[in-house]
Design a protein around this motif. Structure first.
Motif, short mmCIF file in Angstrom:
data_model
loop_
_atom_site.label_atom_id
_atom_site.label_comp_id
_atom_site.label_asym_id
_atom_site.label_seq_id
_atom_site.Cartn_x
_atom_site.Cartn_y
_atom_site.Cartn_z
N GLU A 101 -5.05 31.37 -11.20
CA GLU A 101 -4.01 31.48 -10.18
C GLU A 101 -4.48 32.43 -9.09
N THR A 102 -4.52 31.89 -7.86
CA THR A 102 -4.97 32.67 -6.72
C THR A 102 -4.00 32.49 -5.56
N TRP A 103 -4.16 33.32 -4.55
CA TRP A 103 -3.34 33.23 -3.34
C TRP A 103 -4.21 33.60 -2.17
N THR A 104 -4.06 32.89 -1.07
CA THR A 104 -4.87 33.12 0.12
C THR A 104 -4.34 34.24 0.99
N GLY A 105 -3.11 34.63 0.76
CA GLY A 105 -2.50 35.63 1.62
C GLY A 105 -1.67 34.98 2.72
N ARG A 106 -1.63 33.67 2.71
CA ARG A 106 -0.85 32.91 3.68
C ARG A 106 0.35 32.29 3.00
N GLY A 107 1.42 32.18 3.73
CA GLY A 107 2.60 31.51 3.19
C GLY A 107 3.36 32.42 2.23
N ARG A 108 4.25 31.82 1.46
CA ARG A 108 5.08 32.57 0.52
C ARG A 108 4.24 33.14 -0.61
N LYS A 109 4.64 34.30 -1.06
CA LYS A 109 3.93 34.94 -2.18
C LYS A 109 4.29 34.20 -3.46
N PRO A 110 3.31 33.94 -4.30
CA PRO A 110 3.60 33.27 -5.56
C PRO A 110 4.36 34.20 -6.52
N HIS A 111 5.00 33.59 -7.51
CA HIS A 111 5.80 34.36 -8.47
C HIS A 111 4.97 35.38 -9.22
N TRP A 112 3.76 35.03 -9.61
CA TRP A 112 2.93 35.98 -10.34
C TRP A 112 2.65 37.23 -9.51
N LEU A 113 2.54 37.07 -8.19
CA LEU A 113 2.29 38.22 -7.33
C LEU A 113 3.54 39.10 -7.24
N HIS A 114 4.69 38.48 -7.09
CA HIS A 114 5.95 39.26 -7.08
C HIS A 114 6.09 40.06 -8.38
N GLU A 115 5.83 39.41 -9.50
CA GLU A 115 5.94 40.09 -10.80
C GLU A 115 4.98 41.26 -10.90
N ALA A 116 3.75 41.05 -10.44
CA ALA A 116 2.75 42.13 -10.51
C ALA A 116 3.15 43.30 -9.63
N LEU A 117 3.70 43.02 -8.46
CA LEU A 117 4.12 44.09 -7.55
C LEU A 117 5.33 44.85 -8.11
N THR A 118 6.25 44.14 -8.78
CA THR A 118 7.42 44.82 -9.37
C THR A 118 7.02 45.66 -10.58
N LYS A 119 5.90 45.32 -11.22
CA LYS A 119 5.41 46.11 -12.35
C LYS A 119 4.70 47.38 -11.89
N GLY A 120 4.52 47.51 -10.57
CA GLY A 120 3.92 48.74 -10.04
C GLY A 120 2.48 48.57 -9.57
N LEU A 121 1.92 47.38 -9.70
CA LEU A 121 0.55 47.18 -9.21
C LEU A 121 0.56 47.17 -7.68
N ASP A 122 -0.53 47.67 -7.11
CA ASP A 122 -0.69 47.63 -5.66
C ASP A 122 -1.39 46.30 -5.32
N ILE A 123 -1.06 45.74 -4.16
CA ILE A 123 -1.67 44.46 -3.79
C ILE A 123 -3.18 44.56 -3.68
N SER A 124 -3.69 45.74 -3.35
CA SER A 124 -5.15 45.92 -3.25
C SER A 124 -5.80 45.80 -4.63
N ASP A 125 -5.02 46.04 -5.70
CA ASP A 125 -5.56 45.88 -7.06
C ASP A 125 -5.81 44.42 -7.42
N LEU A 126 -5.16 43.51 -6.68
CA LEU A 126 -5.25 42.09 -6.97
C LEU A 126 -6.29 41.37 -6.09
N GLU A 127 -6.91 42.10 -5.19
CA GLU A 127 -7.89 41.49 -4.31
C GLU A 127 -9.09 40.99 -5.11
N ILE A 128 -9.65 39.93 -4.64
CA ILE A 128 -10.83 39.33 -5.29
C ILE A 128 -12.07 40.05 -4.81
#
Length: 106
Positions: free
Chosen positions: A79-106
């Motif tokens: 599961e990946t995301w380009t950074g365009r369009g709506r954020k996927p559910h897995w990204l919302h969940e990760a951000l609510t758990k306290g992860l920073d978006i920079s932690d998810l960068e490839i």
């Protein structure tokens, strides 16, 4: 050219039918070849190949390429995301758990 069919035997008529079918196939092939040559010459006059005119040649497509993924789900690497369009559910969940978006960068 007129053929008197009323004076022909059944066997002669069958042979004539076979000859006509063979002649028809030869004429069709000859005309098809002539048509192809004419099309190729006409296309060449305009600087194109027949394949280019029919969309089979080199494609100069205006289609955009698929965007490259910038973020990856740490729990499911498919599961990946380009950074365009709506954020996927897995990204919302990760951000609510306290992860920073920079932690998810490839």
């Amino acid at each position: 050219m007129k053929i008197d069919l009323s004076q022909m035997t059944r066997k002669d008529l069958l042979q004539l039918e076979q000859d006509v079918k063979a002649a028809f196939k030869n004429a069709e092939a000859r005309e098809l070849s002539e048509a192809r040559k004419a099309i190729e010459l006409t296309a060449a006059e305009y600087g194109y190949s027949v394949d280019e005119l029919l969309g089979k040649g080199p494609k100069t497509s205006d289609k955009k390429t698929k965007a490259v993924a910038k973020y990856r789900n740490p729990e499911n690497h498919e599961e990946t995301w380009t950074g365009r369009g709506r954020k996927p559910h897995w990204l919302h969940e990760a951000l609510t758990k306290g992860l920073d978006i920079s932690d998810l960068e490839i």
